[in-house]
Design an enzyme around this catalytic site. Structure first.
Site, PDB file in Angstrom:
ATOM      1  CD1 TRP A 165      -8.499  -5.787  16.492  1.00 15.65           C
ATOM      2  CD2 TRP A 165      -8.229  -6.317  18.653  1.00 15.65           C
ATOM      3  NE1 TRP A 165      -8.668  -7.150  16.614  1.00 15.65           N
ATOM      4  CE2 TRP A 165      -8.507  -7.500  17.934  1.00 15.65           C
ATOM      5  CE3 TRP A 165      -8.018  -6.410  20.036  1.00 15.65           C
ATOM      6  CZ2 TRP A 165      -8.579  -8.753  18.551  1.00 15.65           C
ATOM      7  CZ3 TRP A 165      -8.085  -7.661  20.643  1.00 15.65           C
ATOM      8  CH2 TRP A 165      -8.369  -8.814  19.903  1.00 15.65           C
ATOM      9  CE  LYS A 166      -8.065   2.140  12.665  1.00 11.08           C
ATOM     10  NZ  LYS A 166      -8.633   3.101  11.758  1.00 11.08           N
ATOM     11  N   GLY A 169     -12.323   4.530   8.033  1.00 16.49           N
ATOM     12  CA  GLY A 169     -13.389   4.807   9.000  1.00 16.49           C
ATOM     13  C   GLY A 169     -14.524   5.647   8.425  1.00 16.49           C
ATOM     14  N   GLY A 206      -9.885  -2.193  10.097  1.00 14.54           N
ATOM     15  CA  GLY A 206     -10.145  -1.487  11.349  1.00 14.54           C
ATOM     16  C   GLY A 206     -11.461  -1.943  11.943  1.00 14.54           C
ATOM     17  N   GLY A 207     -12.503  -1.143  11.748  1.00 14.70           N
ATOM     18  CA  GLY A 207     -13.808  -1.378  12.374  1.00 14.70           C
ATOM     19  C   GLY A 207     -14.316  -2.812  12.287  1.00 14.70           C
TER      20      GLY A 207
HETATM   21  P1  13P Z   1     -11.450   0.986   8.852  1.00 13.73           P
HETATM   22  O1  13P Z   1     -11.466  -0.446   8.359  1.00 13.73           O
HETATM   23  O2  13P Z   1     -12.236   1.171  10.113  1.00 13.73           O
HETATM   24  O3  13P Z   1     -11.784   1.951   7.766  1.00 13.73           O
HETATM   25  O4  13P Z   1      -9.922   1.289   9.285  1.00 13.73           O
HETATM   26  C1  13P Z   1      -8.906   1.009   8.395  1.00 13.73           C
HETATM   27  C2  13P Z   1      -7.613   1.183   9.084  1.00 13.73           C
HETATM   28  O5  13P Z   1      -7.231   2.275   9.441  1.00 13.73           O
HETATM   29  C3  13P Z   1      -6.814  -0.024   9.340  1.00 13.73           C
HETATM   30  O6  13P Z   1      -5.533   0.285   9.766  1.00 13.73           O
END
Ligand code: 13P
Length: 251
Positions: free
Chosen positions: A10-11, A173, A234-235
């Protein structure tokens, strides 16, 4: 047996209310299913919030970072034991955002890996090349170097004690995903290196996730490759529907 693992990173997103809702949505979707293994990695202040939602469910908790020391004057950091005590089973190490934005070097990541392995947490070690390295045909060199340096001195009793996430920096991202063939080429190289480092039986059981713009519409093709054993998302992990669709693509 090699496990398929879908993890949501989820960053630095969500607040307590959103974290609760997202975790509940995923827990409801997963139900009693134990395959694929699903891990949620919320920001540190949301770990307990998420744990309270998923504790009676097969969904597992992961942290996004850990410090190599057991305790001490390290303002802002968290230890392996602290993460265990709030219910974590996994921790991400070596994410490219930590390497690039926070200057974390391989020797520091190696200390983290060694520390984590003295406890009960399983590291998800992220490795991957930048666009510049790919264009200079340095991808395999970079991957080999990261595995060697980050896992120096690591011994494994079991292939389940380590997860590798291949995350090409240029795909994170950006909406630009590695093609299934591009990813598989690197994943099978990683498997070969792991065989050299840990032997065939252990290396065969290590989950190698792909990460970098994984979405519901590309997940199935990526996951159908023989050495792509999961995804670090991520997203698309920030919405119940898209993360649920990626879980379903794996199961
Ligand atoms: P995204 O899926 O947003 O490209 O991010 C990937 C990521 O950094 C997962 O750790």
């Amino acid at each position: 047996m090699r496990r398929t693992i879908i993890a949501g990173n989820w960053k630095m997103y969500t607040d307590t209310g959103e974290a609760k809702k997202l975790a509940q949505g995923i827990a409801d979707h997963v139900g009693n299913r134990t395959e694929p293994v699903v891990i949620l990695c919320p920001p540190s202040p949301m770990l307990t919030t998420v744990f309270n939602v998923i504790q009676n469910n097969p969904v597992l908790l992961g942290a996004q970072n850990v410090h190599p020391e057991p305790y001490g004057a390290f303002t802002g950091e968290v230890s392996e034991a602290m993460l265990e005590s709030v219910g974590c089973s996994y921790v991400i190490i070596g994410h490219s955002e930590r390497r690039i934005l926070f200057g974390e070097k391989d020797v520091f990541l190696n200390d983290k890996a060694l520390r984590v392995m003295t406890g009960k947490l399983t590291p998800i070690l992220c490795i991957g090349e930048t666009l510049k390295e790919r264009e200079a045909e340095q991808t395999f060199n970079r991957i080999e170097q990261q595995l060697r340096d980050d896992l120096k001195g690591v011994t494994l009793k079991n292939g389940h004690d380590l997860v590798i996430a291949y995350e090409p920096v240029w795909a994170i991202g950006t909406g630009r995903t590695a093609t299934p063939e591009q990813a598989e080429e690197v994943h099978s190289f990683i498997r070969e290196r792991l065989v050299k480092m840990f032997g065939t039986a252990i290396a065969d059981d290590i989950t190698i996730q792909y990460g970098g713009s994984v979405k519901p519409d590309n997940a199935k093709d990526l996951l159908s490759q023989p050495n792509i054993d999961g995804a670090l998302v991520g997203g698309a992990s920030l919405k119940v529907d898209s993360f649920a669709a990626i879980i379903d693509a794996a199961g």
